[in-house]
Design a protein around this motif. Sequence first.
Motif, PDB file in Angstrom:
ATOM      1  N   PRO A  72       0.810  -1.229   0.000  1.00 20.82           N
ATOM      2  CA  PRO A  72       0.000   0.000   0.000  1.00 20.82           C
ATOM      3  C   PRO A  72       0.834   1.266   0.000  1.00 20.82           C
ATOM      4  CG  PRO A  72      -0.181  -1.128   2.110  1.00 20.82           C
ATOM      5  CD  PRO A  72       0.513  -2.053   1.188  1.00 20.82           C
ATOM      6  N   THR A  73       2.029   1.212   0.592  1.00 19.04           N
ATOM      7  CA  THR A  73       2.913   2.384   0.568  1.00 19.04           C
ATOM      8  C   THR A  73       3.324   2.712  -0.861  1.00 19.04           C
ATOM      9  OG1 THR A  73       3.763   1.841   2.765  1.00 19.04           O
ATOM     10  CG2 THR A  73       5.068   3.346   1.428  1.00 19.04           C
TER      11      THR A  73
ATOM     12  N   SER B 262     -11.452  11.065  -7.695  1.00 20.87           N
ATOM     13  CA  SER B 262     -11.260   9.620  -7.793  1.00 20.87           C
ATOM     14  C   SER B 262      -9.886   9.213  -7.271  1.00 20.87           C
ATOM     15  CB  SER B 262     -11.425   9.176  -9.244  1.00 20.87           C
ATOM     16  OG  SER B 262     -11.159   7.810  -9.383  1.00 20.87           O
ATOM     17  N   LEU B 263      -8.857   9.963  -7.621  1.00 23.59           N
ATOM     18  CA  LEU B 263      -7.508   9.666  -7.134  1.00 23.59           C
ATOM     19  C   LEU B 263      -7.389   9.894  -5.630  1.00 23.59           C
ATOM     20  CD1 LEU B 263      -5.366  11.212 -10.016  1.00 23.59           C
ATOM     21  CD2 LEU B 263      -5.799   8.789  -9.576  1.00 23.59           C
TER      22      LEU B 263
ATOM     23  N   ASP C 117      -6.330   7.243  -2.674  1.00 27.12           N
ATOM     24  CA  ASP C 117      -5.330   7.516  -1.647  1.00 27.12           C
ATOM     25  C   ASP C 117      -5.874   7.199  -0.260  1.00 27.12           C
ATOM     26  OD1 ASP C 117      -2.630   9.032  -1.015  1.00 27.12           O
ATOM     27  OD2 ASP C 117      -4.149   9.873   0.341  1.00 27.12           O
ATOM     28  N   GLN C 118      -7.105   7.603  -0.004  1.00 27.25           N
ATOM     29  CA  GLN C 118      -7.721   7.317   1.288  1.00 27.25           C
ATOM     30  C   GLN C 118      -7.925   5.818   1.492  1.00 27.25           C
ATOM     31  OE1 GLN C 118     -11.295   9.672   1.152  1.00 27.25           O
ATOM     32  NE2 GLN C 118     -10.237  11.590   1.667  1.00 27.25           N
TER      33      GLN C 118
ATOM     34  N   ALA D 215      -4.527   4.333   2.337  1.00 28.88           N
ATOM     35  CA  ALA D 215      -4.155   4.708   3.706  1.00 28.88           C
ATOM     36  C   ALA D 215      -4.963   3.916   4.730  1.00 28.88           C
ATOM     37  CB  ALA D 215      -4.372   6.205   3.912  1.00 28.88           C
ATOM     38  N   SER D 216      -6.234   3.662   4.439  1.00 29.74           N
ATOM     39  CA  SER D 216      -7.064   2.889   5.372  1.00 29.74           C
ATOM     40  C   SER D 216      -6.569   1.451   5.488  1.00 29.74           C
ATOM     41  CB  SER D 216      -8.524   2.916   4.913  1.00 29.74           C
ATOM     42  OG  SER D 216      -8.686   2.248   3.673  1.00 29.74           O
ATOM     43  N   ARG D 217      -5.953   0.927   4.421  1.00 27.98           N
ATOM     44  CA  ARG D 217      -5.395  -0.422   4.492  1.00 27.98           C
ATOM     45  C   ARG D 217      -4.241  -0.476   5.491  1.00 27.98           C
ATOM     46  NH1 ARG D 217      -5.074  -2.521  -1.842  1.00 27.98           N
ATOM     47  NH2 ARG D 217      -7.200  -1.934  -2.430  1.00 27.98           N
TER      48      ARG D 217
END
Length: 503
Positions: free
Chosen positions: A20-21, A80-81, A85-86, A89-91
């Motif tokens: 995810p990073t 959408s992008l 990103d959110q 980050a939530s992952r």
Amino acid sequence: MSEPTINFHIQTKITQFKVPTELIKKNFKAIQKLIEKQKKATEDDIRKIKNSSKLPTQLKLALVRKTIKSFEQFSLKLQSLINKDQSYASRILARLENFKELEEFTVNRNKSYTEFGSEGMDKRDISNVSALDEDDQNLDLHHMNLINWYREQTNLLIIEYLIKSNSRRDSNIGIQLLKCMSKTNPKLTKLIDYDLLDNFNKIYVSIVKEHDISLVISWFNENRAFLKKVNSNLEFEINYCKFLSLVEKGEVTEAIKFSKENLSCYGNMENYQEQEKENLEENLRKLKEIGGLLIYLAIGGKQTSMENSSVPFSTRMITHSPRYKEYEKVLSNERWDSLSKCFIDNFVNLYGISRNHPLFIYLSAGLSSLKTKSCYCNTENSIFKTDEPNSISQGNEPLTLTDKKYRGPNYYYKLLKKINHCPVCSPELYKLSRNLPYAQLITSIFNNPFKLPNGNIYPFDKLLVPSEKYLSEKNDLLRMGKVKDPLTKEEFLIDECVRVYPA
């Protein structure tokens, strides 16, 4: 450290944070490019409106509406992008919370600070105790919630394996299983990068199964900057497969033109950097292989039409050539395997994930801790010999047991009227466990243990004191200064045996 701790689990799952990073970084660069592109386009539109003072009012309004519409589309793409990103980050936050749950199942074995108190201790002593507490937080393996946590991690390993090893592009059984399980446990979708793995699987299947390069070309264009930075050879592999595909279709003129535009540059050493020496050698080898094929195409390819022919290209054009076998190899499916391998290497390098299935890694670690020399996959202790057939009579007919389907408790032990639930011997895990090392296990400590050169350990009395059954045999061996391994039947000199001392 013999028992797992929180730090141990974090280290083994570090790739869960790597993916995810990398997705966040990639998405951030996409946002930057989108903003810069829209900024330039908006400035150009405003400049046109300002410089068009002589235009009618209606045309000016049309330009303004076009600019507004373009900006609205930009806003939708940007939103959408931002949502992506959110989501990424939530992952990361969900995985941090998942590991934070382990704090509830820890057992602190360092009692020095709590027993003696903090009075009279200086700051250095307190910091040392805190460090010991942090390193000594072992997990309570009998805690019911911890067992459920492990079950959840096992489910994720299975889902990841199913997603990556799916053989169809239209439906993925791993994704279906994830959706089914997420109905009762919604957080599972944030603990695995299912969309990335599904995309990887689709590209891989399209290359190996369908011989389609459209998806891998799209992936290459999306990650062109990174692939150029790491000196990737993926572009050559794509062009190489595309050229041979044109040859197989009989599109001779297009194949020759494509090779001049997209393959000839790879034969020039000046186009390679010093770090690309391995790519240079491999590419030159492949270009030499197709060199003769290009000559055939240039001379007689235009007169050969293959579009309406049922005979393969290699058979019609090169059958009578003395180097036919070499051309046949070039036109084989080996090129697709090479392209898929190159794609996997670049994909793994980009996202920092493991090349092997994590499920197999964990299974291998567990099986190697259970595997002993008594397991039936050892040919010395099994009816499954590789040199001669073995059979057991079942009724009036002998039953040959060399077939893999007879391995494991379902057939083998039933026929022998024995019970065995060993996972190492099971037919499901036999292929994975047969090449693993043996575990160094001691179930009981006996007097005077001696280790033979093959690694087996026996009590001294069992090796040297002959029993009534093998009295003459052992006496003969002892006269020669030898002993015999009761399990493998190997003979060794007594001087080669070593006395061991169990820890």
